[in-house]
Design a protein around this motif. Structure first.
Motif, PDB file in Angstrom:
ATOM      1  N   GLU A   6      -1.053   4.137 -14.910  1.00 12.63           N
ATOM      2  CA  GLU A   6      -0.787   2.874 -14.217  1.00 12.63           C
ATOM      3  C   GLU A   6       0.615   2.361 -14.548  1.00 12.63           C
ATOM      4  OE1 GLU A   6      -2.493  -1.687 -13.738  1.00 12.63           O
ATOM      5  OE2 GLU A   6      -3.281  -0.438 -15.355  1.00 12.63           O
ATOM      6  N   GLU A   7       0.998   2.456 -15.817  1.00 14.15           N
ATOM      7  CA  GLU A   7       2.317   1.982 -16.223  1.00 14.15           C
ATOM      8  C   GLU A   7       3.429   2.737 -15.480  1.00 14.15           C
ATOM      9  OE1 GLU A   7       4.718   1.051 -20.335  1.00 14.15           O
ATOM     10  OE2 GLU A   7       3.522   2.879 -20.256  1.00 14.15           O
ATOM     11  N   VAL A   8       3.314   4.043 -15.414  1.00 11.48           N
ATOM     12  CA  VAL A   8       4.320   4.851 -14.718  1.00 11.48           C
ATOM     13  C   VAL A   8       4.346   4.496 -13.233  1.00 11.48           C
ATOM     14  CG1 VAL A   8       4.916   7.209 -14.011  1.00 11.48           C
ATOM     15  CG2 VAL A   8       4.239   6.742 -16.380  1.00 11.48           C
ATOM     16  N   THR A   9       3.167   4.362 -12.644  1.00  9.92           N
ATOM     17  CA  THR A   9       3.067   4.013 -11.226  1.00  9.92           C
ATOM     18  C   THR A   9       3.669   2.637 -10.960  1.00  9.92           C
ATOM     19  OG1 THR A   9       1.046   5.344 -11.054  1.00  9.92           O
ATOM     20  CG2 THR A   9       1.454   3.732  -9.300  1.00  9.92           C
ATOM     21  N   LEU A  10       3.375   1.670 -11.826  1.00 11.93           N
ATOM     22  CA  LEU A  10       3.918   0.321 -11.663  1.00 11.93           C
ATOM     23  C   LEU A  10       5.440   0.315 -11.769  1.00 11.93           C
ATOM     24  CD1 LEU A  10       1.370  -1.779 -13.754  1.00 11.93           C
ATOM     25  CD2 LEU A  10       1.631  -1.790 -11.274  1.00 11.93           C
ATOM     26  N   LYS A  11       5.972   1.080 -12.692  1.00  8.76           N
ATOM     27  CA  LYS A  11       7.428   1.140 -12.856  1.00  8.76           C
ATOM     28  C   LYS A  11       8.091   1.711 -11.603  1.00  8.76           C
ATOM     29  CE  LYS A  11       7.698   1.415 -17.876  1.00  8.76           C
ATOM     30  NZ  LYS A  11       8.045   2.258 -19.034  1.00  8.76           N
ATOM     31  N   LYS A  12       7.482   2.758 -11.048  1.00  8.23           N
ATOM     32  CA  LYS A  12       8.026   3.349  -9.824  1.00  8.23           C
ATOM     33  C   LYS A  12       7.946   2.372  -8.659  1.00  8.23           C
ATOM     34  CE  LYS A  12       7.053   8.149 -11.010  1.00  8.23           C
ATOM     35  NZ  LYS A  12       6.253   9.340 -10.678  1.00  8.23           N
ATOM     36  N   ARG A  13       6.809   1.714  -8.526  1.00  7.49           N
ATOM     37  CA  ARG A  13       6.621   0.756  -7.428  1.00  7.49           C
ATOM     38  C   ARG A  13       7.591  -0.417  -7.574  1.00  7.49           C
ATOM     39  NH1 ARG A  13       6.506  -0.533  -2.707  1.00  7.49           N
ATOM     40  NH2 ARG A  13       5.170  -2.224  -2.049  1.00  7.49           N
ATOM     41  N   LYS A  14       7.753  -0.897  -8.798  1.00  5.95           N
ATOM     42  CA  LYS A  14       8.670  -2.008  -9.049  1.00  5.95           C
ATOM     43  C   LYS A  14      10.101  -1.623  -8.674  1.00  5.95           C
ATOM     44  CE  LYS A  14      10.364  -4.836 -12.795  1.00  5.95           C
ATOM     45  NZ  LYS A  14      10.719  -4.645 -14.183  1.00  5.95           N
ATOM     46  N   LEU A  15      10.491  -0.410  -8.990  1.00  6.31           N
ATOM     47  CA  LEU A  15      11.828   0.072  -8.635  1.00  6.31           C
ATOM     48  C   LEU A  15      11.990   0.174  -7.116  1.00  6.31           C
ATOM     49  CD1 LEU A  15      14.568   1.026  -9.616  1.00  6.31           C
ATOM     50  CD2 LEU A  15      13.606   3.320  -9.836  1.00  6.31           C
ATOM     51  N   LYS A  61      12.446  -3.334  -5.842  1.00 11.71           N
ATOM     52  CA  LYS A  61      13.790  -3.823  -6.174  1.00 11.71           C
ATOM     53  C   LYS A  61      14.842  -3.179  -5.270  1.00 11.71           C
ATOM     54  CE  LYS A  61      17.016  -4.510  -9.931  1.00 11.71           C
ATOM     55  NZ  LYS A  61      17.283  -4.371 -11.350  1.00 11.71           N
ATOM     56  N   ASP A  62      14.704  -1.882  -5.027  1.00 17.63           N
ATOM     57  CA  ASP A  62      15.646  -1.186  -4.141  1.00 17.63           C
ATOM     58  C   ASP A  62      15.614  -1.778  -2.737  1.00 17.63           C
ATOM     59  OD1 ASP A  62      16.484   0.504  -6.160  1.00 17.63           O
ATOM     60  OD2 ASP A  62      15.284   2.219  -5.474  1.00 17.63           O
ATOM     61  N   ARG A  63      14.429  -2.084  -2.240  1.00 13.84           N
ATOM     62  CA  ARG A  63      14.314  -2.675  -0.900  1.00 13.84           C
ATOM     63  C   ARG A  63      14.958  -4.064  -0.883  1.00 13.84           C
ATOM     64  NH1 ARG A  63      15.332  -2.904   3.865  1.00 13.84           N
ATOM     65  NH2 ARG A  63      13.984  -4.145   5.176  1.00 13.84           N
ATOM     66  N   MET A  64      14.757  -4.836  -1.936  1.00  7.66           N
ATOM     67  CA  MET A  64      15.383  -6.152  -2.022  1.00  7.66           C
ATOM     68  C   MET A  64      16.906  -6.017  -2.026  1.00  7.66           C
ATOM     69  SD  MET A  64      12.847  -8.024  -4.760  1.00  7.66           S
ATOM     70  CE  MET A  64      13.778  -9.548  -4.830  1.00  7.66           C
TER      71      MET A  64
END
Length: 75
Positions: free
Chosen positions: A49-58, A61-64
């Motif tokens: 979950e932590e790895v998945t969350l980090k990827k999703r968060k990135l 952020k990239d879209r923003m």
């Protein structure tokens, strides 16, 4: 982040629905990551979950950043 970027970000939070939703999602992901990193030990599913969350968060952020860049070019 410089003042101009902060101003544009604040403006987009008020006027751009997608940007606002992305900012909210980024905050939610950050909060959950903080919960996980506060633990002394992560189970295997929590590690995934932590790895998945980090990827999703990135991704969020990239879209923003894409939206910010597009609005800077229009000015």
């Amino acid at each position: 982040m410089n003042v101009e970027s902060q101003d544009l970000r604040a403006q987009l939070l008020k006027t751009d629905a997608e940007f606002s939703q992305l900012a909210t999602k980024h905050h939610e992901l950050e909060y959950r990551l903080h919960e996980l990193t506060a633990k002394h030990y992560l189970s295997e599913p929590e590690q995934v979950e932590e790895v998945t969350l980090k990827k999703r968060k990135l991704q969020v952020k990239d879209r923003m950043e894409d939206i910010l860049r597009r609005h800077r070019q229009q000015v």
